[in-house]
Design a protein around this motif. Structure first.
Motif, PDB file in Angstrom:
ATOM      1  N   GLU A  43       1.015  -1.401   0.310  1.00 16.19           N
ATOM      2  CA  GLU A  43      -0.481  -0.179  -0.063  1.00 16.19           C
ATOM      3  C   GLU A  43       0.926   1.102   0.107  1.00 16.19           C
ATOM      4  N   PHE A  44       0.085   2.681  -0.919  1.00 21.56           N
ATOM      5  CA  PHE A  44       1.292   3.477  -0.906  1.00 21.56           C
ATOM      6  C   PHE A  44       0.113   4.673  -0.442  1.00 21.56           C
ATOM      7  N   ALA A  45       0.780   5.832   0.072  1.00 22.22           N
ATOM      8  CA  ALA A  45      -0.236   7.088   0.191  1.00 22.22           C
ATOM      9  C   ALA A  45       0.255   7.406  -1.183  1.00 22.22           C
ATOM     10  N   VAL A  46      -0.453   8.811  -1.879  1.00 23.61           N
ATOM     11  CA  VAL A  46      -0.557   9.531  -2.765  1.00 23.61           C
ATOM     12  C   VAL A  46      -0.814  10.398  -2.015  1.00 23.61           C
ATOM     13  N   ILE A  47       0.519  11.380  -3.165  1.00 26.01           N
ATOM     14  CA  ILE A  47       0.810  13.423  -2.062  1.00 26.01           C
ATOM     15  C   ILE A  47       0.803  13.736  -3.571  1.00 26.01           C
ATOM     16  N   ASP A  48      -0.575  14.909  -3.260  1.00 28.19           N
ATOM     17  CA  ASP A  48      -0.006  15.507  -4.645  1.00 28.19           C
ATOM     18  C   ASP A  48       0.583  16.578  -4.276  1.00 28.19           C
ATOM     19  N   LYS A  49       1.707  16.593  -5.259  1.00 30.27           N
ATOM     20  CA  LYS A  49       3.333  17.568  -5.259  1.00 30.27           C
ATOM     21  C   LYS A  49       2.531  18.896  -5.149  1.00 30.27           C
ATOM     22  N   GLU A  50       2.039  19.643  -5.865  1.00 28.38           N
ATOM     23  CA  GLU A  50       1.007  21.260  -5.413  1.00 28.38           C
ATOM     24  C   GLU A  50       1.228  21.476  -4.539  1.00 28.38           C
ATOM     25  N   THR A  51       0.425  20.072  -3.808  1.00 29.99           N
ATOM     26  CA  THR A  51       0.262  21.026  -2.417  1.00 29.99           C
ATOM     27  C   THR A  51       0.815  20.320  -1.175  1.00 29.99           C
ATOM     28  N   ASP A  52       1.633  19.081  -1.399  1.00 31.65           N
ATOM     29  CA  ASP A  52       2.807  18.095  -0.378  1.00 31.65           C
ATOM     30  C   ASP A  52       1.952  17.517   0.636  1.00 31.65           C
ATOM     31  N   SER A  53       0.370  17.333   0.087  1.00 29.44           N
ATOM     32  CA  SER A  53      -0.648  16.526   0.800  1.00 29.44           C
ATOM     33  C   SER A  53      -0.970  15.197   0.573  1.00 29.44           C
ATOM     34  N   HIS A  54      -1.062  15.225   1.526  1.00 33.40           N
ATOM     35  CA  HIS A  54      -1.855  12.627   0.849  1.00 33.40           C
ATOM     36  C   HIS A  54      -3.313  13.570   1.089  1.00 33.40           C
ATOM     37  N   VAL A  55      -3.149  12.811  -0.292  1.00 29.11           N
ATOM     38  CA  VAL A  55      -4.608  13.020  -1.197  1.00 29.11           C
ATOM     39  C   VAL A  55      -5.555  11.744  -1.290  1.00 29.11           C
TER      40      VAL A  55
END
Length: 176
Positions: free
Chosen positions: A64-76
């Protein structure tokens, strides 16, 4: 972003951590997010999420992986390769973008492509498969953009909110 594992232009994938479970709990509590998904049959429970997470990190057949939005640096969201059959080299592919502000930005498609590449080139898997509710147009588009091929339809294979839905089955073969 620290702890990057797979990197893209829009998103990074990193190991899913127990601290990510609160976000997942919140997404699973939102009926808009779970409307066309298997999630949402039962009320989410943070303690159960933690128990499942602990079992998953010890398993050799789920990643399992967390998906991180690079623009906001947040877990999405989160993504994974599940029920890996190391002999047949088959596994189930899943991806879930729970943060509604991240929908429609191409994050799931890019994350999915990274995950497929990892599954085939690093794990040496032969085939990935998944099922999508026929009314989930965004997921249908995403899996086709990644390269999955429709293999069939399970008529009324999915029950949700008093209605049966057809479940579209997809597969992707490693041609390398």
């Amino acid at each position: 972003m620290k702890n990057e594992f797979l990197t893209g232009k829009k998103a990074n994938l990193r190991s899913l951590e127990e601290t990510d479970l609160e976000n997942i709990f919140n997404w699973l509590s939102d009926p808009d997010v779970t409307e066309l998904l298997f999630y949402g049959y039962y009320p989410p429970n943070l303690q159960k999420l933690k128990e499942v997470y602990r079992k998953t990190i010890d398993a050799k057949h789920d990643l399992e992986f967390a998906v991180i939005d690079k623009e906001t640096d947040s877990h999405v969201g989160w993504a994974g390769i599940y029920e890996i059959d190391w002999i047949s080299k088959n596994a189930e592919f899943r991806i879930f973008i729970g943060d509604k502000k991240s929908w429609g930005k191409g994050i799931s498609t890019e994350s999915g492509k990274m995950l497929v590449d990892y599954a085939f080139k690093v794990l040496n898997l032969h085939r990935l498969h998944l099922g999508v509710n026929i009314e989930n147009k965004a997921s249908l588009k995403m899996v086709k953009n990644i390269g999955f091929q429709e293999e069939g339809v399970s008529k009324e294979g999915f029950w949700r909110d008093g209605k049966y839905y057809d479940l579209v089955k997809f597969g992707l073969i490693n041609k390398a």
